[in-house]
Design a protein around this motif. Structure first.
Motif, mmCIF file in Angstrom:
data_model
loop_
_atom_site.group_PDB
_atom_site.id
_atom_site.type_symbol
_atom_site.label_atom_id
_atom_site.label_comp_id
_atom_site.label_asym_id
_atom_site.label_seq_id
_atom_site.Cartn_x
_atom_site.Cartn_y
_atom_site.Cartn_z
ATOM 1 N N LEU A 51 0.836 -1.205 0.000
ATOM 2 C CA LEU A 51 0.000 0.000 0.000
ATOM 3 C C LEU A 51 0.868 1.251 0.000
ATOM 4 O O LEU A 51 0.609 2.190 -0.766
ATOM 5 C CB LEU A 51 -0.924 -0.003 1.221
ATOM 6 C CG LEU A 51 -1.833 1.205 1.381
ATOM 7 C CD1 LEU A 51 -2.806 1.318 0.214
ATOM 8 C CD2 LEU A 51 -2.583 1.124 2.705
ATOM 9 N N GLY A 52 1.892 1.267 0.824
ATOM 10 C CA GLY A 52 2.789 2.413 0.870
ATOM 11 C C GLY A 52 3.481 2.654 -0.462
ATOM 12 O O GLY A 52 3.591 3.792 -0.923
ATOM 13 N N HIS B 259 5.858 14.574 -0.801
ATOM 14 C CA HIS B 259 6.437 13.396 -0.168
ATOM 15 C C HIS B 259 5.509 12.972 0.957
ATOM 16 O O HIS B 259 5.028 13.817 1.703
ATOM 17 C CB HIS B 259 7.831 13.720 0.367
ATOM 18 C CG HIS B 259 8.559 12.489 0.796
ATOM 19 N ND1 HIS B 259 8.431 11.951 2.045
ATOM 20 C CD2 HIS B 259 9.412 11.649 0.113
ATOM 21 C CE1 HIS B 259 9.167 10.870 2.150
ATOM 22 N NE2 HIS B 259 9.767 10.659 0.985
ATOM 23 N N PRO B 260 5.229 11.670 1.095
ATOM 24 C CA PRO B 260 4.289 11.210 2.132
ATOM 25 C C PRO B 260 4.628 11.684 3.543
ATOM 26 O O PRO B 260 3.744 11.871 4.367
ATOM 27 C CB PRO B 260 4.372 9.685 2.044
ATOM 28 C CG PRO B 260 4.840 9.408 0.661
ATOM 29 C CD PRO B 260 5.721 10.585 0.288
ATOM 30 N N SER B 261 5.895 11.905 3.853
ATOM 31 C CA SER B 261 6.259 12.325 5.203
ATOM 32 C C SER B 261 5.804 13.742 5.509
ATOM 33 O O SER B 261 5.773 14.156 6.658
ATOM 34 C CB SER B 261 7.769 12.213 5.411
ATOM 35 O OG SER B 261 8.436 13.113 4.557
ATOM 36 N N THR B 262 5.437 14.522 4.476
ATOM 37 C CA THR B 262 4.994 15.886 4.702
ATOM 38 C C THR B 262 3.483 15.981 4.831
ATOM 39 O O THR B 262 2.959 17.057 5.118
ATOM 40 C CB THR B 262 5.449 16.809 3.543
ATOM 41 O OG1 THR B 262 4.840 16.364 2.329
ATOM 42 C CG2 THR B 262 6.959 16.807 3.403
ATOM 43 N N LYS C 88 3.707 5.881 -5.554
ATOM 44 C CA LYS C 88 3.687 5.950 -7.021
ATOM 45 C C LYS C 88 2.592 6.882 -7.521
ATOM 46 O O LYS C 88 2.710 7.479 -8.580
ATOM 47 C CB LYS C 88 3.483 4.554 -7.612
ATOM 48 C CG LYS C 88 4.684 3.666 -7.473
ATOM 49 C CD LYS C 88 4.403 2.291 -8.036
ATOM 50 C CE LYS C 88 5.565 1.349 -7.820
ATOM 51 N NZ LYS C 88 5.266 -0.011 -8.270
ATOM 52 N N GLN C 89 1.501 6.992 -6.768
ATOM 53 C CA GLN C 89 0.361 7.784 -7.221
ATOM 54 C C GLN C 89 0.459 9.250 -6.830
ATOM 55 O O GLN C 89 -0.208 10.092 -7.406
ATOM 56 C CB GLN C 89 -0.943 7.185 -6.684
ATOM 57 C CG GLN C 89 -1.261 5.843 -7.305
ATOM 58 C CD GLN C 89 -2.551 5.248 -6.777
ATOM 59 O OE1 GLN C 89 -3.195 5.798 -5.909
ATOM 60 N NE2 GLN C 89 -2.926 4.108 -7.323
ATOM 61 N N LEU C 90 1.273 9.565 -5.841
ATOM 62 C CA LEU C 90 1.428 10.957 -5.429
ATOM 63 C C LEU C 90 2.334 11.691 -6.407
ATOM 64 O O LEU C 90 3.276 11.114 -6.943
ATOM 65 C CB LEU C 90 2.043 11.034 -4.031
ATOM 66 C CG LEU C 90 1.149 10.610 -2.871
ATOM 67 C CD1 LEU C 90 1.958 10.624 -1.568
ATOM 68 C CD2 LEU C 90 -0.050 11.516 -2.742
#
Length: 58
Positions: A37-38, A50-53, A43-45
């Motif tokens: 999932l991660g 960045h996911p951490s933000t 890949k879709q963002l």
């Protein structure tokens, strides 16, 4: 001959082993699911995000 109580204790022991095995398998499967999932979310963002933000609202 095994008494009824001994038989029940044996059966409970087997069930406890089976439950522990299933819990381990579920944990491993869930960890794999979260990893995939991660990777999929990354890949879709858009590349600039960045996911951490990201923050959760609500």
């Amino acid at each position: 001959m095994v008494s009824a109580v001994e038989r029940i204790e044996q059966d409970l022991g087997k069930m406890e082993e089976a439950i522990a095995y299933l819990a381990s398998q579920l944990h491993d499967s869930y960890a794999t699911y979260l990893t995939v999932l991660g990777q999929t979310v990354q890949k879709q963002l858009p590349e600039k995000i960045h996911p951490s933000t990201l923050t959760v609202v609500g």
